[in-house]
Write a protein that holds these residues in place. Structure first.
Motif: not given
Lengths: 367, 290
Positions: A1-26
């Motif tokens: 679980m902790k390793l999984f959370l670390f992976e999620m943290k890495k993906i979140h920090h790249t910001r690309a996915f956050t922007i992608f979600i934002f663009l999807t909503v937009l």
């Protein structure tokens, strides 16, 4: 679980996915606003469509009347004149019903119009609509009358299930999934290119476990994106549209000619999109860990998706080709009964790809 | 149980042999230095030992287990090049990750951060770290699991003098507490300060040498009267040179206290004493024919 959370943290920090979600909503919001503004166009489009039919029929009527005046009218043409005149009157009624927004009258009159038009076409009269389309529309109208639902414009509707279907066709297709993969892909390839993977290789984490962890984290991200797509496309109409009662029973015609409800369609679409997303990510994992180069991996994935899209849009839809199910909208409409086969195929292909990924990387170094 | 056992290890890269039939056993705590010219294969050697790169042939056992067993890394650590760090994560994120995979309590993070002196920037993003700060983080990551065997690749890179002293102190303490340390470094004078066990990587082979026999000890003295001090010590049979305003004196069979006593008898004050041990440099010159 902790390793999984670390992976999620890495993906979140790249910001690309956050922007992608934002663009999807937009994108979804933008489409909803556009459709909302253009609701009056629906009526205008219908009126224009039938006005054109009316003009065509009226042109024929004028010709027949002229022939009659000149004494050139034959019995066959006399019949055609009668049918054309009836058709013309029915079209007028239909246009009036559309303008008066009397949807039940509109549906009934449209049935009459197309029944007359089919007869008129058989008499070689001018009516620019295929017989199949007219028969399908008659079936649809009869179904709508049974369910007590007005007809929706499949492109401009802001009723929740129809708007959601439109979003499914626009986002849940090879291009939509391709963009998702390109966004997520760097979380694998960059770790090799930037040597971050070396840090992991000297920790007490087995490589199969690491690969599975990576896979699961990407699947969770993908599920989140799918959730956003379905949720936002439902929420906006739910909040801002005067929804028709029983709208999720809206009938959609499958390729087989039978009807499925829009709720059934959406359920199938969710299942297909989930399994196709899992399959796509397993492809990403496979090529990402095999090639370990961002550009080459991306080119390969783009080639696969676009190549298959071209094949599919040219009519070569094979049940045994997992990429077929990437066109979620078509996949459901084509044959709503094959979801079990399709999802099993996708799931099986995902497992095979993951096993191959783990096997190939078990003993391989960083080069 | 041997800490490190290498048998007939070979490795090539792009058809060029880098390591050729190397065998080596280390079975006690201590510090071993891996030395060789640039590009000879020191990092490759460490990468093969830790299975980051697979060997072409031969076997490696770390803490009694094959190096392919990922579980060895509960007792083995490797301080690598700082490029392995995730630039967009904090030092704390890295240490927490290592704690999580090793199933170590998070409290150890602060303990280790304080120990290596990185508490002030622990929660800052690694992308903003200097080279020295990254080395501190890598060291913290390497020692957080209290390893029995520790590999370090150029650990002194980018460290200022105070950090280098701290690093040296930590390594010596770890070795005294039972850790076997293998470090690669170009800094021969630093190596001399921590170990006499040198592994020279030459011609694709490892030559293991104890440099104690090659050692020479020098003292640098800052005196109140340098010229007078030099004259007096020379008259007393010491080899004395002047370097950077200090007297450099080589002791052979005599002690430092003897030197101090002589100077004090002549009312010469000693402001500072520095010790330098050389041994590996001379040996390096001979081995690599410089």
């Amino acid at each position: 679980m902790k390793l999984f959370l670390f992976e999620m943290k890495k993906i979140h920090h790249t910001r690309a996915f956050t922007i992608f979600i934002f663009l999807t909503v937009l994108f979804i919001s933008g489409l909803y606003i556009k459709n909302y503004i253009q609701q009056d166009i629906i009526i205008a489009n219908k009126v224009q469509q039938f006005s054109e039919h009316r003009s065509d029929v009226f042109g024929d009527i004028q010709l027949y009347r002229k022939q009659k005046e000149e004494g050139l009218l034959e019995s066959e043409t006399e019949k055609k004149l009668a049918v054309a005149s009836k058709l013309h009157g029915e079209i007028n009624e239909l246009i009036q019903a559309i303008q008066d927004k009397k949807w039940e009258t509109e549906l009934l009159t449209e049935i009459k119009v197309y029944q007359s038009a089919i007869v008129y076409q058989e008499m070689k009269g001018t009516f620019e609509k295929s017989k199949k389309d007219m028969l399908d529309t008659i079936s649809l109208n009869e179904e709508l009358l049974k369910k007590g639902l007005p007809k929706e414009d499949m492109d401009l509707s802001i009723q929740p299930p129809i708007f959601m279907k439109k979003i499914v066709s626009l986002l849940l297709n090879p291009f939509g999934f391709l963009i998702l993969l390109l966004i997520l892909g760097t979380s694998i390839t960059r770790e090799f290119e930037e040597k971050n993977i070396q840090m992991v290789y000297v920790l007490p984490v087995s490589r199969p476990y690491y690969i599975m962890n990576k896979f699961i984290s990407l699947v969770v991200i993908g599920i989140f994106w799918l959730f956003i797509v379905f949720f936002i496309s439902y929420l906006l109409p739910y909040l801002f549209t005067e929804t028709t009662e029983n709208s999720f029973s809206y009938p959609l015609m499958s390729m087989e000619g039978n009807f499925i409800t829009s709720s059934h369609y959406l359920k199938e679409a969710m299942i297909y999109s989930l399994f196709y997303m899992i399959f796509s990510i397993s492809i990403l994992i496979f090529f990402g860990f095999l090639i370990r180069n961002t550009i080459v991996t991306y080119l390969l994935i783009i080639f696969l998706h676009i190549g298959n899209f071209i094949i599919l849009t040219n009519g070569f839809m094979y049940q045994v080709n997992p990429f077929t199910y990437g066109m979620v909208d078509l996949g459901v409409i084509n044959d709503d009964t094959q979801s079990f086969f399709g999802t099993s195929l996708l799931f099986g292909a995902s497992i095979v790809l993951m096993i191959m990924s783990i096997y190939m990387n078990k003993r391989r170094g960083i080069r | 149980m041997s800490i490190l056992t290498i048998k007939n290890l070979s490795k090539s890269y792009k058809k060029q042999k880098i390591l050729d039939d190397i065998s080596l056993t280390i079975d006690s705590p201590g510090i071993w230095a891996l030395v060789g010219p640039n590009g000879v294969g020191k990092t490759t050697f460490l990468n093969v030992l830790t299975n980051i790169l697979p060997a072409d042939s031969g076997s490696v056992e770390l803490v009694g287990k094959p190096n392919r067993d990922f579980r060895i890394f509960r007792e083995v650590s490797y301080l690598q090049d700082n490029t392995v760090l995730f630039e967009y994560l904090t030092g704390y994120d890295h240490l927490k990750y290592v704690c999580d995979v090793n199933k170590i309590n998070k409290a150890r993070i602060k303990e280790v951060a304080d120990y290596v002196g990185m508490t002030n920037y622990l929660k800052k993003v690694v992308g903003n770290y200097s080279l020295g700060m990254k080395q501190h983080l890598l060291l913290a990551m390497a020692i957080i699991n209290k390893p029995k065997l520790l590999f370090l690749d150029e650990p002194l890179n980018g460290l200022d003098p105070s950090s280098a002293i701290l690093m040296r102190k930590i390594l010596i303490e770890l070795a005294e507490n039972g850790t076997t340390i293998i470090l690669s470094s170009h800094n021969l004078s630093e190596i001399d300060r921590v170990t006499k066990q040198i592994l020279f990587l030459k011609d694709k082979k490892i030559i293991q040498i104890n440099t104690a026999n090659y050692e020479t000890v020098y003292y640098y003295l800052a005196l109140s009267h340098s010229e007078k001090g030099k004259l007096i010590l020379s008259e007393n049979g010491f080899l004395v040179n002047e370097e950077s305003g200090k007297l450099k004196i080589q002791l052979k069979d005599r002690s430092l206290s003897n030197v101090i006593s002589i100077l004090q008898n002549h009312q010469i004050n000693i402001y500072d004493i520095e010790k330098e041990i050389t041994g590996s440099e001379k040996l390096y010159e001979e081995l690599f024919e410089l």
